[in-house]
Design an enzyme around this catalytic site. Structure first.
Site, PDB file in Angstrom:
ATOM      1  N   SER A 145       0.862  -1.178   0.000  1.00 54.31           N
ATOM      2  CA  SER A 145       0.000   0.000   0.000  1.00 54.31           C
ATOM      3  C   SER A 145       0.901   1.232   0.000  1.00 54.31           C
ATOM      4  O   SER A 145       2.048   1.151   0.466  1.00 54.31           O
ATOM      5  CB  SER A 145      -0.870   0.004   1.260  1.00 54.31           C
ATOM      6  N   TYR A 157      -2.013  -0.305  10.415  1.00 52.13           N
ATOM      7  CA  TYR A 157      -2.196  -0.861   9.073  1.00 52.13           C
ATOM      8  C   TYR A 157      -0.969  -0.529   8.217  1.00 52.13           C
ATOM      9  O   TYR A 157      -0.389  -1.395   7.563  1.00 52.13           O
ATOM     10  CB  TYR A 157      -3.468  -0.271   8.438  1.00 52.13           C
TER      11      TYR A 157
END
Ligand SMILES: NC(=O)c1ccc[n+]([C@@H]2O[C@H](COP(=O)([O-])OP(=O)(O)OC[C@H]3O[C@@H](n4cnc5c(N)ncnc54)[C@H](O)[C@@H]3O)[C@@H](O)[C@H]2O)c1
Length: 259
Positions: A145, A157
Site C-alpha cells: 500500500s 495498518y
C-alpha cells in the site's frame, strides 16, 4: 495471452483487487485458485471465470492460518499440476477508519499483523518452498500500500504494509538465484472495493461516487485507483515480460508518493 499455461493462487479473490486480478489472469491464459476467507465470494469469482470460459477453483482460506495457506498452494498442484504464480493480496483495514495510533488495542495490532503481514509471510514461505521443489523458478506478487511507503494514516495498518514492503525486497534478493521473482503493488485510495466496508464505512449508494471523487482528489492524477488498475499491473509483473524485474514496490497511486 501474457499468462498462457501459468497456474496462480490469488488470495483475497472474492472481492476487489483479488477478483479483478483473477478475471484478468484467466483472460491472459492462466488457471487460478481463488483463495479467500469468504468462501461464497470465492465461488462467485470462479462462477464468473467459468462463465467466461476459464478454469478456476475456489478454496476457503484464512491467510493467517499456516495450514490454510499451505493447502491453497497444494490445491494449485493437485488441480493444475504445479504453481507458477503466488499473489498474496489479502489485506484488512484498521477496525474503524480514522482511528488514531493510540485508539488501537493490542488485539487490533495482533489481528492486523497476523493477516496483513502474517498472511504474506506464509504465502511467500510456502510458495518459495513449492518453487524450489519444482526447480524452475516462479513469481510472487504481494499487495502492499502507499501506507507502507509514506505516512498515510491508519498507522498500524501502514506498519504492517511497511513490513510487506521490506519482506518483498529481502525475499526478492534471497531467492533471485533460484529464478524466483518477488514484487509488490502499492495502491493508493481504492474506494470502489470492499475495503471501506471492511473498515466499517458502509455508504449508501448515492454517496459512494461522492466519496470516491474526494478520495481520488488526493492523487495528483485526480482520480481514484481501481481494482482493475491493480489487475493490469499484476498481469504484467507476473508475466515473463517482467522477467528481469524483482524487488520492485510499484505504486499504483496516480502519483501520490511522487509528490
Ligand atoms: N482499497 C484501498 O483503498 C486499498 C489501498 C491500498 C492497499 N489496499 C490493499 O489492497 C488489497 C486488496 O484490498 P481490496 O481493496 O481489494 O479489499 P477487499 O476488501 O475488496 O478485498 C479483500 C479480500 O480479502 C478477504 N480476506 C480478508 N481477510 C482474510 C483472511 N484472513 N484470509 C483470506 N481472505 C481474507 C476478504 O474476504 C476480501 O475478499 C489489500 O491488501 C489492501 O490492504 C487497499
Amino acid at each position: 495471452m501474457l499468462l498462457e499455461g501459468k497456474n496462480a493462487v490469488i488470495t483475497g479473490s472474492a472481492s476487489g483487487v483479488g477478483r479483478a486480478s483473477a478475471l484478468r489472469f484467466v483472460e491472459e491464459g492462466a488457471r487460478v485458485v481463488c483463495a479467500d476467507l469468504d468462501a461464497d465470494g470465492a465461488k462467485e469469482t470462479v462462477r464468473q471465470i467459468e462463465e467466461a470460459g476459464g478454469t478456476a477453483v475456489a478454496v476457503a482460506t484464512d491467510v493467517s492460518k499456516e495450514g490454510d495457506v499451505a493447502a491453497a498452494i497444494q490445491a494449485a498442484v493437485e488441480h493444475f499440476g504445479r504453481l507458477d504464480i503466488m499473489f498474496n493480496n489479502v489485506g484488512i483495514p484498521t477496525p474503524r477508519l480514522g482511528m488514531t495510533f493510540t485508539d488501537h488495542s493490542f488485539a487490533d495490532y495482533q489481528k492486523l499483523a497476523a493477516v496483513n503481514f502474517g498472511g504474506v509471510f506464509l504465502g511467500c514461505k510456502y510458495a518459495v518452498e513449492q518453487f524450489k521443489k519444482q526447480g524452475d523458478g516462479g513469481v510472487i506478487l504481494n499487495t502492499g500500500s502507499v501506507a507502507g511507503l509514506v505516512g498515510w494514516g491508519g498507522t498500524v495498518y501502514g506498519a504492517t504494509k511497511g513490513a510487506v514492503v521490506q519482506l518483498t525486497r529481502a525475499v526478492a534478493v534471497e531467492v533471485a538465484p533460484e529464478n524466483i521473482r518477488v514484487n509488490a503493488l502499492c495502491p493508493g485510495a481504492m474506494p470502489y472495493t470492499g475495503f471501506m466496508a471492511a473498515g466499517g464505512l458502509q455508504l449508501p449508494e448515492d454517496q459512494i461516487e461522492q466519496v470516491a471523487q474526494a478520495a481520488g482528489s488526493i492523487h495528483p492524477m485526480g482520480r481514484p485507483v481501481t481494482a482493475e488498475d491493480c489487475a493490469e499491473a499484476a498481469v504484467f509483473l507476473c508475466s515473463d515480460r517482467a522477467k528481469n524485474i524483482t524487488g520492485v514496490l510499484l505504486p499504483i497511486d496516480g502519483g501520490y508518493v511522487a509528490k
